[in-house]
Design a protein around this motif. Structure first.
Motif, PDB file in Angstrom:
ATOM      1  N   GLN A   4       0.832  -1.195   0.000  1.00 23.74           N
ATOM      2  CA  GLN A   4       0.000   0.000   0.000  1.00 23.74           C
ATOM      3  C   GLN A   4       0.875   1.258   0.000  1.00 23.74           C
ATOM      4  N   PRO A 194     -18.771  -0.716  13.092  1.00 21.70           N
ATOM      5  CA  PRO A 194     -19.172  -0.820  11.684  1.00 21.70           C
ATOM      6  C   PRO A 194     -20.154   0.270  11.260  1.00 21.70           C
ATOM      7  N   LEU A 197     -19.315   2.051   8.123  1.00 26.35           N
ATOM      8  CA  LEU A 197     -19.467   1.179   6.949  1.00 26.35           C
ATOM      9  C   LEU A 197     -20.934   1.127   6.519  1.00 26.35           C
ATOM     10  N   TYR A 198     -21.822   0.982   7.509  1.00 31.58           N
ATOM     11  CA  TYR A 198     -23.249   0.929   7.171  1.00 31.58           C
ATOM     12  C   TYR A 198     -23.701   2.227   6.526  1.00 31.58           C
ATOM     13  N   GLY A 204     -23.981   4.948  -0.543  1.00 35.34           N
ATOM     14  CA  GLY A 204     -23.363   4.573  -1.808  1.00 35.34           C
ATOM     15  C   GLY A 204     -24.267   3.738  -2.682  1.00 35.34           C
ATOM     16  N   ASN A 205     -24.972   2.799  -2.085  1.00 30.69           N
ATOM     17  CA  ASN A 205     -25.855   1.923  -2.847  1.00 30.69           C
ATOM     18  C   ASN A 205     -26.836   1.269  -1.890  1.00 30.69           C
ATOM     19  N   ALA A 208     -27.943  -2.362  -2.615  1.00 34.32           N
ATOM     20  CA  ALA A 208     -26.923  -3.357  -2.294  1.00 34.32           C
ATOM     21  C   ALA A 208     -26.809  -3.525  -0.785  1.00 34.32           C
ATOM     22  N   ALA A 212     -27.351  -6.898   1.362  1.00 34.93           N
ATOM     23  CA  ALA A 212     -26.263  -7.445   2.167  1.00 34.93           C
ATOM     24  C   ALA A 212     -26.677  -7.565   3.626  1.00 34.93           C
ATOM     25  N   GLY A 213     -27.916  -7.230   3.914  1.00 37.67           N
ATOM     26  CA  GLY A 213     -28.418  -7.433   5.266  1.00 37.67           C
ATOM     27  C   GLY A 213     -28.272  -6.247   6.194  1.00 37.67           C
TER      28      GLY A 213
ATOM     29  N   VAL B 380     -20.952  -1.703  -3.541  1.00 42.34           N
ATOM     30  CA  VAL B 380     -20.996  -0.277  -3.229  1.00 42.34           C
ATOM     31  C   VAL B 380     -19.708   0.276  -3.827  1.00 42.34           C
ATOM     32  N   ASP B 382     -18.094   3.015  -4.320  1.00 45.88           N
ATOM     33  CA  ASP B 382     -17.132   3.941  -3.722  1.00 45.88           C
ATOM     34  C   ASP B 382     -16.407   3.333  -2.535  1.00 45.88           C
ATOM     35  N   LEU B 383     -16.931   2.242  -2.013  1.00 46.34           N
ATOM     36  CA  LEU B 383     -16.259   1.643  -0.868  1.00 46.34           C
ATOM     37  C   LEU B 383     -15.126   0.739  -1.341  1.00 46.34           C
ATOM     38  N   GLU B 387     -14.071  -3.147   2.521  1.00 41.85           N
ATOM     39  CA  GLU B 387     -15.387  -2.818   3.055  1.00 41.85           C
ATOM     40  C   GLU B 387     -16.488  -3.611   2.346  1.00 41.85           C
ATOM     41  N   VAL B 390     -16.479  -7.216   3.790  1.00 40.43           N
ATOM     42  CA  VAL B 390     -16.950  -7.465   5.159  1.00 40.43           C
ATOM     43  C   VAL B 390     -18.385  -6.994   5.390  1.00 40.43           C
ATOM     44  N   LEU B 391     -18.964  -6.310   4.391  1.00 35.71           N
ATOM     45  CA  LEU B 391     -20.255  -5.650   4.619  1.00 35.71           C
ATOM     46  C   LEU B 391     -21.330  -6.593   5.172  1.00 35.71           C
ATOM     47  N   ALA B 392     -21.548  -7.711   4.507  1.00 37.09           N
ATOM     48  CA  ALA B 392     -22.649  -8.584   4.916  1.00 37.09           C
ATOM     49  C   ALA B 392     -22.367  -9.224   6.270  1.00 37.09           C
ATOM     50  N   GLN B 394     -20.532  -8.030   8.686  1.00 34.13           N
ATOM     51  CA  GLN B 394     -20.731  -7.011   9.716  1.00 34.13           C
ATOM     52  C   GLN B 394     -22.207  -6.784   9.969  1.00 34.13           C
ATOM     53  N   ARG B 428     -10.954  -2.921  12.553  1.00 26.00           N
ATOM     54  CA  ARG B 428     -10.343  -2.766  11.248  1.00 26.00           C
ATOM     55  C   ARG B 428      -9.258  -3.804  10.972  1.00 26.00           C
ATOM     56  N   GLN B 431     -10.899  -6.967  10.083  1.00 30.55           N
ATOM     57  CA  GLN B 431     -11.493  -6.860   8.753  1.00 30.55           C
ATOM     58  C   GLN B 431     -10.424  -7.045   7.687  1.00 30.55           C
ATOM     59  N   LEU B 449      -6.137  -3.487  -0.506  1.00 30.91           N
ATOM     60  CA  LEU B 449      -7.459  -3.748   0.055  1.00 30.91           C
ATOM     61  C   LEU B 449      -8.295  -2.485   0.179  1.00 30.91           C
ATOM     62  N   ASP B 450      -7.644  -1.331   0.209  1.00 24.89           N
ATOM     63  CA  ASP B 450      -8.400  -0.090   0.367  1.00 24.89           C
ATOM     64  C   ASP B 450      -8.687   0.591  -0.956  1.00 24.89           C
ATOM     65  N   ARG B 468     -17.763 -11.748  -0.129  1.00 25.22           N
ATOM     66  CA  ARG B 468     -18.673 -11.172   0.864  1.00 25.22           C
ATOM     67  C   ARG B 468     -19.567 -12.251   1.454  1.00 25.22           C
TER      68      ARG B 468
END
Lengths: 337, 563
Positions: A4, A194, A197-198, A204-205, A208, A212-213, B380, B382-383, B387, B390-392, B394, B428, B431, B449-450, B468
């Protein structure tokens, strides 16, 4: 996978608002006499900078909540009215009921949170557009506040409560502590749990996020409640500051400042990004401009125009087209050199 | 004028046609960057016929129609309309030439009255301006002539879509159209509305108007059309008299197979018997002697979307959904996952009756769905990669990912995600390590990853969505067109992954427009046609040809049925 690489500083999202704020402060320090001077008087800090932060506290508080709501593609126009409601409730509790401090602080906050809940439910359950849903409370809230005070300016004397607006802790104005506390708390919620993130996935979407729950509705409602709470706190500060609940002026048009601060901070109204530090910087930029103009004796009419020009410039910087043009311009100079 | 044309490149079984065509498109070529969207396509329409234009995704139907109606300009070829060369640079010009288009979505002003919509731009005038009275009279007369009796002063939007659609047609008739292009006009109509709409089509035909009719419903093709033109991958693969084209042949042409091959493999009679009549899922369990299905669904349906369907997903099995575009594959998947609300249906997980009211509930019950439209419903953009992965997990919080419940039986992707859960504070680092593990295991190519997920290629984006869901350690994984729009290598990888997951004990529901994929992967195939399930093929009978035969149905002899 490659290692990175750290982002270039000027590409970081919060760079622009913070840089602009720093620039403003530097310019002021150079051009406006006494701007940068901070002195200790009666065991507390005094100075223009301190004053900027102190005066900017209500908008900063609002910006914290507004950032979340806007990042979820919502908006809350009712914050000014909620401020007035919270202030009115607090003033009545002191002036009429002589209630203990805990009640004077807690009840207005509960009212403000309920207002946020109302907004949130209108948006999520009734499916109203956020701008319309919160417009309702923008109009109604001030009316409710006037009903509470009986249409008069309720004045009061209660040093313990006034401390909220004018007190100082360890030499630093109490409002600063409040802003710092709220910012840290919400910032931690956003970045360490989180929640961020939510929020960003909803903005953002949303489809989606739902698939994703993510509890889209609950989180949206929470955002509005938090904004309501922030507005309530801002209302308490504003009321404590002037020792009166002036319902027809408290928080008037402040929602526009808050929205502008959020936008200046780099949070797009189309959602998907939450930039809280940027929003705070945005609020401070606005307040710095106001304070500077007062100090330099520039009339209100010019002040508004200058504020608008600065806001326009910052917003232009956020548009990719303008930035592209700017980069080409800078690039050409580098080549020429 | 009057050039006699033998319809071009006629495969066996079709009838050569001699007549003066109303419309003659010859050798139409159209290039998009890197894609030959239309490859020397010939297409002709006779006066007074309903002509069905059929083809799968990307066949070139809409491109051809856009060329015809002046939305796009062809790169090559010629168009003659009523014997004279047609040059129109815009849809408005096409309308002036006598070609009107009816879109799937009604493109009139819903807030204006029916009369205004009908006569917009051609309103009768009087010395004082618009004559509302005469306008209403004209409208009533016009609709009456087509057998439509409605109050023309009410707003168009107050009528059901079917009526709105008919008003569109009436408007086209009034603008003196000789050819009406209809792009999936019936897709949002119910059975009764469709019948009325077809009655209207009959009338147009009787008046000598020609109609180009695009639909995905095979029953409707046979119900209404005189001739059928089939497109595939930008080429015209045949023009047929509808009456002389068996359904199996139609489906074979659409999918690029030779009809003889399909018939030889499946045989008209064998095909019919290979399709087991639909049975309740519970019965399957007994016939197979297998364990209780992880998920079984009884009579799941939604009015206007899907006729009730029953199905069962078993651990270690792939259940394929096959059907043409618009057959209800995606709709069924969404209903199973709770993404859309069902009108009817009972769910059982491990034989226990449950309710699935939304995706969140489905996820907590161990379901996962990679949606058909990655961009709109999955990612998503932009994420970051992290992210998105891990979305679902989380969102499901502790319960969904609880290692204890689904436990070790689902090794899934090794032990990745095992310790999942709603990370809570300070997540984080965890994640990152989780995301990194999936990136490595699935071979997701990304700079870091970012990085925003929008910069990834289609195949890698698909893998991010798979990651996911695998992170949640689901028990039933629904993959809706997981291989669409990704390169061949990534396709093969996804197929391999599905097999692996199955071996690890997952129940997979696999949906693809590409029948060879479905045939290769599936243990059982649920076949859908025109928004209803028409049967299930068991392992021993699964072949591309058998699936095709099932999709086609029994040679077009079935009575006309509506979803």
């Amino acid at each position: 996978m490659t290692k990175q690489t750290p982002l270039a500083l000027w590409r970081r999202p919060t760079f622009w608002p913070v840089a602009l704020l720093a620039l403003l402060w530097l310019l002021n320090a150079a051009l406006t006499p006494n701007f940068a001077r901070i002195e200790v008087r009666d065991g507390r800090l005094f100075g223009s900078l301190i004053d900027v932060i102190h005066r900017g506290a209500p908008v900063m508080l609002l910006a914290v909540g507004m950032t979340l709501v806007i990042a979820m593609r919502g908006i809350d126009l009712s914050v000014g009215s909620v401020m007035a409601m919270a202030g009115a409730v607090a003033a009545q509790l002191i002036a009429v009921h002589d209630a203990p401090l805990a009640v004077v602080v807690a009840v207005p906050l509960v009212v403000a949170a309920a207002a946020g809940l109302w907004n949130g439910l209108l948006v999520t359950l009734a499916g109203m557009q956020p701008i319309v849903a919160t417009l309702i409370l923008l109009v109604a809230g001030r009316g409710v506040a006037q009903l509470i005070t009986g249409g008069q300016i309720t004045t009061f004397e209660r040093p313990a409560f006034q401390f909220l607006g004018t007190g100082a802790l360890l030499g630093v104005p109490f409002t600063l502590w409040l802003v710092a506390g709220v910012t840290l708390l919400v910032g931690a919620l956003l970045r360490l749990t989180p929640l961020g993130l939510y929020v960003e996935s909803i903005g953002g979407n949303e489809r989606a996020a739902r698939l994703a729950g993510v509890r889209v509705r609950a989180i949206k409602v929470a955002g509005y409640v938090l904004t309501g709470l922030c507005a309530g706190l801002a209302g308490l500060i504003a009321t404590a500051d002037i020792k009166a609940a002036d319902v027809s002026n408290c928080g008037l048009y402040i929602e526009l400042d808050a929205i502008l601060a959020v936008v200046l901070g780099g949070t797009s109204l189309s959602g998907g990004r939450a930039r809280m530090v940027g929003a705070l910087a945005g609020a401070l930029i606005m307040q710095t401009l106001t304070t500077t103009m007062l100090m330099r004796g520039i009339g209100q009419e010019y002040a508004l125009v200058i504020k608008a020009v600065v806001a326009l410039l910052v917003c232009l910087i956020y548009t990719p087209r303008f930035r592209g043009a700017l980069q080409r311009l800078v690039g050409r100079e580098v080549h020429a050199a | 004028m009057g050039v006699r044309v033998w319809a071009a490149c006629l495969p066996a079984g079709s009838i050569a046609v001699v007549s003066d065509p109303l419309l003659q498109m010859r050798g139409i070529d159209k290039w998009f960057p890197g894609v030959h969207a239309l490859n020397h396509v010939d297409f002709s329409v006779r006066p007074g016929e309903v002509h069905a234009l059929i083809g799968g995704n990307g066949a070139g139907k809409s491109t051809l129609l856009k060329v015809l109606t002046g939305v796009l300009r062809a790169d090559g070829g010629s168009i003659t309309f009523e014997g004279t060369p047609l040059v129109c640079g815009s849809p408005a010009e096409a309308v002036r030439c006598g070609i009107s288009t009816i879109y799937q979505e009604v493109n009139l002003v819903r807030t204006l009255s029916v009369a205004e919509n009908l006569l917009l731009g051609r309103a009768p005038r009087a010395w004082y301006g618009l004559s509302w009275r005469r306008m209403r009279m004209r409208a009533v007369e016009l609709l009456g002539g087509l057998g439509i009796d409605i109050d023309v002063s009410r707003p168009l939007g107050s009528y059901p879509v079917g009526v709105q659609q008919m008003v569109c047609v009436a408007r086209a008739v009034d603008t003196d159209a000789r050819l009406i292009v209809m792009d999936e006009p019936t897709s949002s109509l119910d059975a009764r509305e469709t019948r009325r709409f077809f009655a209207l089509l009959e009338q147009l035909r009787a008046r000598g108007l020609s109609v180009i009719f695009v639909t995905h419903f095979l029953d409707q093709v046979y119900r209404i059309s005189d001739r059928i033109t089939i497109l595939r991958n930008g080429r015209q693969v045949g023009v047929f008299e509808a009456a002389a084209l068996p359904r199996t042949h139609l489906v074979a042409h659409m999918l690029g197979r030779s009809p003889a091959e399909v018939e030889a493999a499946a045989g008209a009679t064998a095909a019919a018997s290979a399709v087991a009549p639909e049975r309740p899922a519970a019965e399957h369990a007994t016939t197979l002697g297998g364990a209780t299905p992880v998920l079984s669904v009884h009579d799941l349906g939604r009015c206007g979307t899907l006729a009730p369907v029953s199905l069962a997903a078993r651990a270690g099995e792939v259940l394929g959904f096959a059907g043409l575009l618009g057959s209800g594959r995606t709709e069924l998947a969404r209903l199973v996952f709770g993404a859309d609300r069902a009108d009817s249906g009972v769910f059982e997980v491990d034989g226990r009756r449950v309710k699935i009211k939304g995706p969140r509930r489905a996820i907590l019950l161990g379901l996962a769905m990679a949606p058909e439209d990655r961009q709109a419903d999955g990612l998503v953009q932009d994420l970051s990669v992290r992210e998105n992965i891990v979305l679902a997990l989380q969102a499901a919080g502790r319960r969904g990912a609880a290692g204890g419940r689904t436990g070790s039986e689902n090794a899934g992707c090794g032990d990745a995600g095992g310790r999942g859960g709603g990370f809570g504070w300070g997540a984080r680092a965890r994640q990152r390590s989780l995301a990194r593990r999936f990136v490595e295991q699935l071979g997701i190519v990304c700079a870091d990853l970012d990085q925003p997920v929008r910069n990834l290629s289609g195949g890698n984006q698909q893998k991010v969505i798979l990651a996911r869901w695998l992170a949640c350690r689901p028990r039933v994984l629904i993959l809706d067109e997981p291989t669409r729009g990704i390169d061949v290598g990534a396709k093969a990888e996804i197929e391999r992954l599905v097999r692996e997951l199955c071996r690890a004990g997952l129940a997979v529901i696999f949906i693809s427009a590409e029948l060879d994929e479905v045939a290769r992967l599936s243990d059982r195939v649920l076949v859908l046609r025109d928004r209803r399930a028409v049967g299930t093929l068991e392992r021993s009978r699964i072949s591309e040809e058998a699936i095709m035969a099932a999709i086609a149905g029994k040679g077009g002899q079935e009575p006309f049925q509506q979803p």
